[in-house]
Design a protein around this motif. Structure first.
Motif: not given
Length: 262
Positions: A112-138
């Motif tokens: 089975g699985g345990i999902v902690i604060g997880g998602m099946s897709e990134v669909r909102d602006k807040y999370l998209k921007q947060k992950i995109s910032l991570g990409i940019s900094l990396a």
């Protein structure tokens, strides 16, 4: 220091305790140290397995791009090495998406699985921007900035911050960027109804940007339990460890302790 060779890549892992196995998956930049409190508490009842994803922490840089299918493959190699047939797969944040990927494509190796604060897709602006910032900094080789910010937000003591920060600094910017990039574009929402194994969904009550993701998974997954932790934000494994650990224990006792598949 336990290392496993997987296709020429050395993966760092830890194993503590005996009983039903639980594998923990960390998000980008962070390492297996993010589950320090789960290792300490849950290993008294279960076999707790953690590992550093390729190019993170003590695991080597991967010439193969870091993707969810590759991470799933690495987990199965690790389970084979440990002679574990099936395990509970637990992921935090984007690590929760890898749980879903694992259950969709390797259900024969999961309890089975345990999902902690997880998602099946990134669909909102807040999370998209947060992950995109991570990409940019990396991409700008600014892993120290990422390591500082993310380690600070996920630590609840100065001692833990120091350890998390030092481990995060060891990550390779190329693999971190790949992990972020795959997370940004991943989408398994249309396949969720295919997952018939039990899943525990855990979210912080103060983590309102993730409410829609909790609702989506709760609606789409056939066999799930949704729990919100009072006074908790997103950083549940470290900042709401006791509540999380109790929910994990209860979930496993309820769904798996009577199973003969372990």
């Amino acid at each position: 220091m336990a290392m496993l060779d997987v296709d020429g890549i050395s993966l760092y892992y830890t194993v503590k305790g005996n009983g039903i196995p639980i594998v923990f998956i960390h998000p980008p930049v962070l390492t297996s140290l993010n589950f320090k409190y789960q290792v300490e508490e849950l290993s008294q009842k279960f076999k707790v397995i953690t590992f550093d994803i390729r190019g993170h922490g003590r695991s080597q840089y991967s010439r193969s791009p870091v993707t969810y299918p590759l991470i799933v493959k690495d987990i199965k190699h690790l389970l084979d090495h440990l002679k574990v047939n099936k395990a509970f797969i637990c992921g935090y944040s984007t690590g929760g998406s890898i749980v879903l990927e694992y259950l969709l494509n390797s259900s024969d190796r999961a309890l089975g699985g345990i999902v902690i604060g997880g998602m099946s897709e990134v669909r909102d602006k807040y999370l998209k921007q947060k992950i995109s910032l991570g990409i940019s900094l990396a991409n700008k080789d600014a892993v120290p900035i990422l390591a500082l910010s993310i380690s600070w937000s996920n630590s609840n003591t100065q001692k833990l911050f120091n350890k998390m920060f030092n481990e995060a600094l060891k990550g390779d910017a190329r693999n971190i960027e790949q992990y972020y990039h795959y997370s940004l574009h991943y989408n398994c929402t249309h396949q969720l109804e295919k997952i018939n194994l039990p899943i525990l969904l855990v979210y912080g009550k103060k983590d309102k940007p993730f409410y829609p993701y909790a609702k989506l998974l709760h609606e789409k997954l056939p066999c799930k339990e949704l729990k919100f932790i009072d006074h908790a934000n997103h950083q549940i494994p470290t900042k709401a460890a006791n509540d999380l650990n109790e929910r994990i224990k209860h979930f496993i006792y309820t769904h798996v302790m009577n199973s003969d598949e372990t």
